[in-house]
Motif scaffolding. Structure first.
Motif, PDB file in Angstrom:
ATOM      1  N   LYS A 143       0.977  -1.205   0.052  1.00 11.42           N
ATOM      2  CA  LYS A 143      -0.096  -0.096   0.062  1.00 11.42           C
ATOM      3  C   LYS A 143       0.831   1.356  -0.001  1.00 11.42           C
ATOM      4  O   LYS A 143       0.586   2.128  -0.925  1.00 11.42           O
ATOM      5  CB  LYS A 143      -0.967  -0.205   1.150  1.00 11.42           C
ATOM      6  CG  LYS A 143      -2.073  -1.066   0.746  1.00 11.42           C
ATOM      7  CD  LYS A 143      -3.061  -0.907   2.209  1.00 11.42           C
ATOM      8  CE  LYS A 143      -4.369  -1.687   1.878  1.00 11.42           C
ATOM      9  NZ  LYS A 143      -5.208  -1.669   2.861  1.00 11.42           N
ATOM     10  N   VAL A 150       2.715   1.501  -3.547  1.00 12.61           N
ATOM     11  CA  VAL A 150       1.982   2.036  -4.511  1.00 12.61           C
ATOM     12  C   VAL A 150       1.630   3.586  -4.417  1.00 12.61           C
ATOM     13  O   VAL A 150       1.623   4.395  -5.434  1.00 12.61           O
ATOM     14  CB  VAL A 150       0.648   1.040  -5.151  1.00 12.61           C
ATOM     15  CG1 VAL A 150       1.183  -0.011  -5.676  1.00 12.61           C
ATOM     16  CG2 VAL A 150      -0.099   1.076  -3.935  1.00 12.61           C
ATOM     17  N   GLU A 151       1.261   3.854  -3.069  1.00 11.71           N
ATOM     18  CA  GLU A 151       0.912   5.411  -2.990  1.00 11.71           C
ATOM     19  C   GLU A 151       2.191   6.369  -3.186  1.00 11.71           C
ATOM     20  O   GLU A 151       1.598   7.468  -3.725  1.00 11.71           O
ATOM     21  CB  GLU A 151       0.628   5.505  -1.338  1.00 11.71           C
ATOM     22  CG  GLU A 151      -0.928   4.986  -1.309  1.00 11.71           C
ATOM     23  CD  GLU A 151      -1.369   5.143   0.432  1.00 11.71           C
ATOM     24  OE1 GLU A 151      -0.715   5.822   1.047  1.00 11.71           O
ATOM     25  OE2 GLU A 151      -2.139   4.658   0.440  1.00 11.71           O
ATOM     26  N   ASN A 164       2.304   6.672  -6.724  1.00 13.00           N
ATOM     27  CA  ASN A 164       1.281   7.152  -7.518  1.00 13.00           C
ATOM     28  C   ASN A 164       0.532   6.234  -8.657  1.00 13.00           C
ATOM     29  O   ASN A 164       0.082   6.685  -9.676  1.00 13.00           O
ATOM     30  CB  ASN A 164       1.465   8.559  -8.066  1.00 13.00           C
ATOM     31  CG  ASN A 164       1.617   9.667  -7.090  1.00 13.00           C
ATOM     32  OD1 ASN A 164       0.882   9.880  -5.996  1.00 13.00           O
ATOM     33  ND2 ASN A 164       2.631  10.699  -7.301  1.00 13.00           N
ATOM     34  N   ILE A 165       0.586   5.012  -8.240  1.00 15.90           N
ATOM     35  CA  ILE A 165       0.024   4.149  -8.958  1.00 15.90           C
ATOM     36  C   ILE A 165      -1.130   3.186  -8.281  1.00 15.90           C
ATOM     37  O   ILE A 165      -0.987   3.439  -6.952  1.00 15.90           O
ATOM     38  CB  ILE A 165       0.800   3.317  -9.587  1.00 15.90           C
ATOM     39  CG1 ILE A 165       1.584   2.220  -8.765  1.00 15.90           C
ATOM     40  CG2 ILE A 165       1.888   3.964 -10.410  1.00 15.90           C
ATOM     41  CD1 ILE A 165       2.338   1.023  -9.282  1.00 15.90           C
ATOM     42  N   SER A 166      -1.953   2.555  -8.509  1.00 21.53           N
ATOM     43  CA  SER A 166      -2.959   1.665  -7.820  1.00 21.53           C
ATOM     44  C   SER A 166      -2.554   0.447  -7.943  1.00 21.53           C
ATOM     45  O   SER A 166      -1.482  -0.091  -8.604  1.00 21.53           O
ATOM     46  CB  SER A 166      -4.314   1.955  -8.844  1.00 21.53           C
ATOM     47  OG  SER A 166      -4.075   0.982 -10.065  1.00 21.53           O
ATOM     48  N   LEU A 167      -3.186  -0.386  -7.036  1.00 22.62           N
ATOM     49  CA  LEU A 167      -2.908  -1.843  -6.982  1.00 22.62           C
ATOM     50  C   LEU A 167      -3.170  -2.690  -8.276  1.00 22.62           C
ATOM     51  O   LEU A 167      -2.437  -3.644  -8.877  1.00 22.62           O
ATOM     52  CB  LEU A 167      -3.709  -2.393  -5.604  1.00 22.62           C
ATOM     53  CG  LEU A 167      -3.250  -1.975  -4.340  1.00 22.62           C
ATOM     54  CD1 LEU A 167      -4.336  -2.594  -3.404  1.00 22.62           C
ATOM     55  CD2 LEU A 167      -1.902  -2.507  -3.944  1.00 22.62           C
ATOM     56  N   ARG A 168      -4.268  -2.189  -8.908  1.00 27.48           N
ATOM     57  CA  ARG A 168      -4.578  -2.651 -10.031  1.00 27.48           C
ATOM     58  C   ARG A 168      -3.386  -2.580 -11.312  1.00 27.48           C
ATOM     59  O   ARG A 168      -2.905  -3.433 -11.953  1.00 27.48           O
ATOM     60  CB  ARG A 168      -5.989  -2.262 -10.718  1.00 27.48           C
ATOM     61  CG  ARG A 168      -6.503  -2.808 -12.049  1.00 27.48           C
ATOM     62  CD  ARG A 168      -7.629  -2.478 -12.417  1.00 27.48           C
ATOM     63  NE  ARG A 168      -8.696  -3.125 -11.520  1.00 27.48           N
ATOM     64  CZ  ARG A 168      -9.115  -4.410 -11.449  1.00 27.48           C
ATOM     65  NH1 ARG A 168      -8.542  -4.982 -12.145  1.00 27.48           N
ATOM     66  NH2 ARG A 168      -9.949  -4.757 -10.638  1.00 27.48           N
ATOM     67  N   GLU A 169      -2.770  -1.242 -11.204  1.00 27.02           N
ATOM     68  CA  GLU A 169      -1.593  -1.059 -12.210  1.00 27.02           C
ATOM     69  C   GLU A 169      -0.494  -1.918 -11.618  1.00 27.02           C
ATOM     70  O   GLU A 169       0.225  -2.397 -12.629  1.00 27.02           O
ATOM     71  CB  GLU A 169      -1.352   0.564 -12.039  1.00 27.02           C
ATOM     72  CG  GLU A 169      -0.236   0.955 -12.824  1.00 27.02           C
ATOM     73  CD  GLU A 169      -0.419   0.675 -14.323  1.00 27.02           C
ATOM     74  OE1 GLU A 169       0.239   0.998 -15.385  1.00 27.02           O
ATOM     75  OE2 GLU A 169      -1.708   0.464 -15.044  1.00 27.02           O
ATOM     76  N   ASN A 224      -4.048  -7.896  -4.340  1.00 24.94           N
ATOM     77  CA  ASN A 224      -4.928  -7.493  -2.814  1.00 24.94           C
ATOM     78  C   ASN A 224      -4.790  -8.052  -1.739  1.00 24.94           C
ATOM     79  O   ASN A 224      -4.621  -7.555  -0.691  1.00 24.94           O
ATOM     80  CB  ASN A 224      -6.325  -7.767  -3.440  1.00 24.94           C
ATOM     81  CG  ASN A 224      -7.249  -6.963  -2.521  1.00 24.94           C
ATOM     82  OD1 ASN A 224      -7.268  -5.781  -1.981  1.00 24.94           O
ATOM     83  ND2 ASN A 224      -8.523  -7.564  -2.309  1.00 24.94           N
ATOM     84  N   SER A 280      -1.564  -7.032  -0.392  1.00 29.32           N
ATOM     85  CA  SER A 280      -1.322  -5.485   0.269  1.00 29.32           C
ATOM     86  C   SER A 280      -2.147  -5.386   1.507  1.00 29.32           C
ATOM     87  O   SER A 280      -1.937  -4.645   2.266  1.00 29.32           O
ATOM     88  CB  SER A 280      -2.052  -4.760  -0.941  1.00 29.32           C
ATOM     89  OG  SER A 280      -3.435  -4.859  -0.914  1.00 29.32           O
TER      90      SER A 280
END
Length: 74
Positions: free
Chosen positions: A13, A16-17, A20-25, A38, A41
């Protein structure tokens, strides 16, 4: 005599924060199923695949695995 419990913590978490990307990315970049990303994370994993950690490190351009994984005592 008390036994100390140890937990493996996956720090996705924050990683990725900070990028600046998402978990999906991250799932897309690492070619790992989003459901696995998921679970990792949210630290709901039962097992950790070293190959998955390698792929995450490659996707996020991380050289030191300690940025991804740590062990905490409780």
């Amino acid at each position: 005599m008390s036994m100390l419990s140890r937990y493996v913590i996956i720090n996705l978490k924050n990683l990725v924060e900070s990028r600046n990307i998402s978990l999906r990315e991250l799932a897309r970049l690492s070619d790992i199923e989003p459901s696995i990303i998921n679970k990792l994370s949210n630290n709901k994993h039962e097992r950790i695949s070293l190959r998955h950690i390698e792929r995450i490190a490659e996707a996020l351009e991380i050289d030191d695995i300690r940025e991804i994984i740590s062990i905490e005592s409780h």
